[in-house]
Write a protein that holds these residues in place. Sequence first.
Motif, PDB file in Angstrom:
ATOM      1  N   LEU A 199     -18.121  19.212   2.365  1.00  0.00           N
ATOM      2  CA  LEU A 199     -17.049  20.049   1.841  1.00  0.00           C
ATOM      3  C   LEU A 199     -16.829  19.830   0.350  1.00  0.00           C
ATOM      4  N   GLY A 200     -17.262  18.690  -0.164  1.00  0.00           N
ATOM      5  CA  GLY A 200     -17.042  18.394  -1.573  1.00  0.00           C
ATOM      6  C   GLY A 200     -15.606  18.012  -1.879  1.00  0.00           C
ATOM      7  N   TRP A 201     -14.873  17.594  -0.873  1.00  0.00           N
ATOM      8  CA  TRP A 201     -13.465  17.228  -1.049  1.00  0.00           C
ATOM      9  C   TRP A 201     -13.335  15.737  -1.348  1.00  0.00           C
ATOM     10  N   LYS A 202     -12.227  15.369  -1.983  1.00  0.00           N
ATOM     11  CA  LYS A 202     -11.914  13.953  -2.177  1.00  0.00           C
ATOM     12  C   LYS A 202     -11.655  13.317  -0.814  1.00  0.00           C
ATOM     13  N   PHE A 203     -11.990  12.047  -0.702  1.00  0.00           N
ATOM     14  CA  PHE A 203     -11.758  11.314   0.538  1.00  0.00           C
ATOM     15  C   PHE A 203     -10.886  10.099   0.256  1.00  0.00           C
ATOM     16  N   TYR A 204      -9.885   9.913   1.104  1.00  0.00           N
ATOM     17  CA  TYR A 204      -9.025   8.736   1.038  1.00  0.00           C
ATOM     18  C   TYR A 204      -9.028   8.055   2.400  1.00  0.00           C
ATOM     19  N   ASP A 205      -9.138   6.733   2.381  1.00  0.00           N
ATOM     20  CA  ASP A 205      -8.990   5.935   3.594  1.00  0.00           C
ATOM     21  C   ASP A 205      -7.601   5.312   3.532  1.00  0.00           C
ATOM     22  N   ALA A 206      -6.739   5.701   4.453  1.00  0.00           N
ATOM     23  CA  ALA A 206      -5.354   5.236   4.439  1.00  0.00           C
ATOM     24  C   ALA A 206      -5.255   3.714   4.484  1.00  0.00           C
ATOM     25  N   ASP A 207      -6.224   3.063   5.112  1.00  0.00           N
ATOM     26  CA  ASP A 207      -6.190   1.601   5.193  1.00  0.00           C
ATOM     27  C   ASP A 207      -6.215   0.949   3.818  1.00  0.00           C
ATOM     28  N   ASP A 208      -6.786   1.638   2.832  1.00  0.00           N
ATOM     29  CA  ASP A 208      -6.835   1.093   1.473  1.00  0.00           C
ATOM     30  C   ASP A 208      -5.444   1.012   0.832  1.00  0.00           C
ATOM     31  N   TYR A 209      -4.466   1.678   1.415  1.00  0.00           N
ATOM     32  CA  TYR A 209      -3.136   1.761   0.818  1.00  0.00           C
ATOM     33  C   TYR A 209      -2.080   0.944   1.556  1.00  0.00           C
ATOM     34  N   HIS A 210      -2.502   0.201   2.587  1.00  0.00           N
ATOM     35  CA  HIS A 210      -1.558  -0.698   3.250  1.00  0.00           C
ATOM     36  C   HIS A 210      -1.147  -1.799   2.272  1.00  0.00           C
ATOM     37  N   PRO A 211       0.133  -2.134   2.235  1.00  0.00           N
ATOM     38  CA  PRO A 211       0.532  -3.257   1.395  1.00  0.00           C
ATOM     39  C   PRO A 211      -0.019  -4.565   1.977  1.00  0.00           C
ATOM     40  N   PRO A 212      -0.136  -5.598   1.151  1.00  0.00           N
ATOM     41  CA  PRO A 212      -0.683  -6.878   1.615  1.00  0.00           C
ATOM     42  C   PRO A 212       0.027  -7.429   2.858  1.00  0.00           C
ATOM     43  N   GLU A 213       1.349  -7.214   2.942  1.00  0.00           N
ATOM     44  CA  GLU A 213       2.094  -7.737   4.104  1.00  0.00           C
ATOM     45  C   GLU A 213       1.604  -7.092   5.400  1.00  0.00           C
ATOM     46  N   ASN A 214       1.323  -5.786   5.370  1.00  0.00           N
ATOM     47  CA  ASN A 214       0.821  -5.095   6.563  1.00  0.00           C
ATOM     48  C   ASN A 214      -0.555  -5.621   6.947  1.00  0.00           C
ATOM     49  N   ASP A 257       7.198  -1.021   9.146  1.00  0.00           N
ATOM     50  CA  ASP A 257       6.005  -1.356   8.368  1.00  0.00           C
ATOM     51  C   ASP A 257       5.269  -0.097   7.931  1.00  0.00           C
ATOM     52  N   ARG A 258       5.249   0.887   8.802  1.00  0.00           N
ATOM     53  CA  ARG A 258       4.399   2.061   8.567  1.00  0.00           C
ATOM     54  C   ARG A 258       5.038   3.132   7.679  1.00  0.00           C
ATOM     55  N   ILE A 259       6.346   3.326   7.752  1.00  0.00           N
ATOM     56  CA  ILE A 259       6.979   4.442   7.026  1.00  0.00           C
ATOM     57  C   ILE A 259       6.744   4.371   5.516  1.00  0.00           C
ATOM     58  N   PRO A 260       6.952   3.226   4.848  1.00  0.00           N
ATOM     59  CA  PRO A 260       6.681   3.206   3.396  1.00  0.00           C
ATOM     60  C   PRO A 260       5.214   3.502   3.075  1.00  0.00           C
ATOM     61  N   TRP A 261       4.302   3.005   3.912  1.00  0.00           N
ATOM     62  CA  TRP A 261       2.874   3.271   3.747  1.00  0.00           C
ATOM     63  C   TRP A 261       2.591   4.769   3.883  1.00  0.00           C
ATOM     64  N   THR A 271       3.734   6.653   0.839  1.00  0.00           N
ATOM     65  CA  THR A 271       2.741   6.516  -0.233  1.00  0.00           C
ATOM     66  C   THR A 271       1.611   7.513  -0.031  1.00  0.00           C
ATOM     67  N   LEU A 272       1.140   7.628   1.214  1.00  0.00           N
ATOM     68  CA  LEU A 272       0.061   8.573   1.522  1.00  0.00           C
ATOM     69  C   LEU A 272       0.520  10.013   1.279  1.00  0.00           C
ATOM     70  N   HIS A 273       1.756  10.333   1.681  1.00  0.00           N
ATOM     71  CA  HIS A 273       2.293  11.674   1.419  1.00  0.00           C
ATOM     72  C   HIS A 273       2.287  11.963  -0.080  1.00  0.00           C
ATOM     73  N   ASN A 274       2.699  10.985  -0.872  1.00  0.00           N
ATOM     74  CA  ASN A 274       2.752  11.191  -2.322  1.00  0.00           C
ATOM     75  C   ASN A 274       1.359  11.460  -2.895  1.00  0.00           C
ATOM     76  N   VAL A 321       6.003  12.596   8.427  1.00  0.00           N
ATOM     77  CA  VAL A 321       6.146  11.956   7.113  1.00  0.00           C
ATOM     78  C   VAL A 321       4.987  12.373   6.209  1.00  0.00           C
ATOM     79  N   LEU A 322       3.784  12.457   6.751  1.00  0.00           N
ATOM     80  CA  LEU A 322       2.653  12.903   5.930  1.00  0.00           C
ATOM     81  C   LEU A 322       2.866  14.325   5.427  1.00  0.00           C
ATOM     82  N   VAL A 323       3.441  15.184   6.245  1.00  0.00           N
ATOM     83  CA  VAL A 323       3.677  16.584   5.880  1.00  0.00           C
ATOM     84  C   VAL A 323       4.876  16.726   4.941  1.00  0.00           C
TER      85      VAL A 323
END
Length: 155
Positions: A1-16, A30-34, A37-40, A66-68
Amino acid sequence: LGWKFYDADDYHPPENKKKMAGGIPLNDEDRIPWLCTLHNILRREDLSRQDVVLACSALKKMYRSVLVNGASATEPEQPGEKPPLKILFVHLDGPIDVIAERLEKRRGHFMPPELLKSQFDTLEPPSEPENFITVSLEKPFPEIVLEIESAILQG
């Protein structure tokens, strides 16, 4: 597709990551702030008209909301809210033993396979009116990709 790819696991804070590495399942707090961040990230890409794929275990309907919608999904409606993002959720569905086998082969990831059962216990499969498709993980990988691409192209 040529789209950007993000792995949500890369954005978990260290505590998670530390919690999961210790075999402790994450909770909503634990999950809502993460997820916010993904929504943003998704909102930023949407504003720049960039299509993206986000690999994310959005296990509950609230998490997908939350993602939407961002943080407003967990709070009363505020005047001037931004419009919801248009997201197609792809629910990769399969038996726990198939997924466990794949997790066992994964190396260098902070989430141990022992947490899989907690994820199945938390799972709320997507349902109407959510925008989603369900794809079986038991199909060959090329068929999975074609099914997802077809759903995206059909809009």
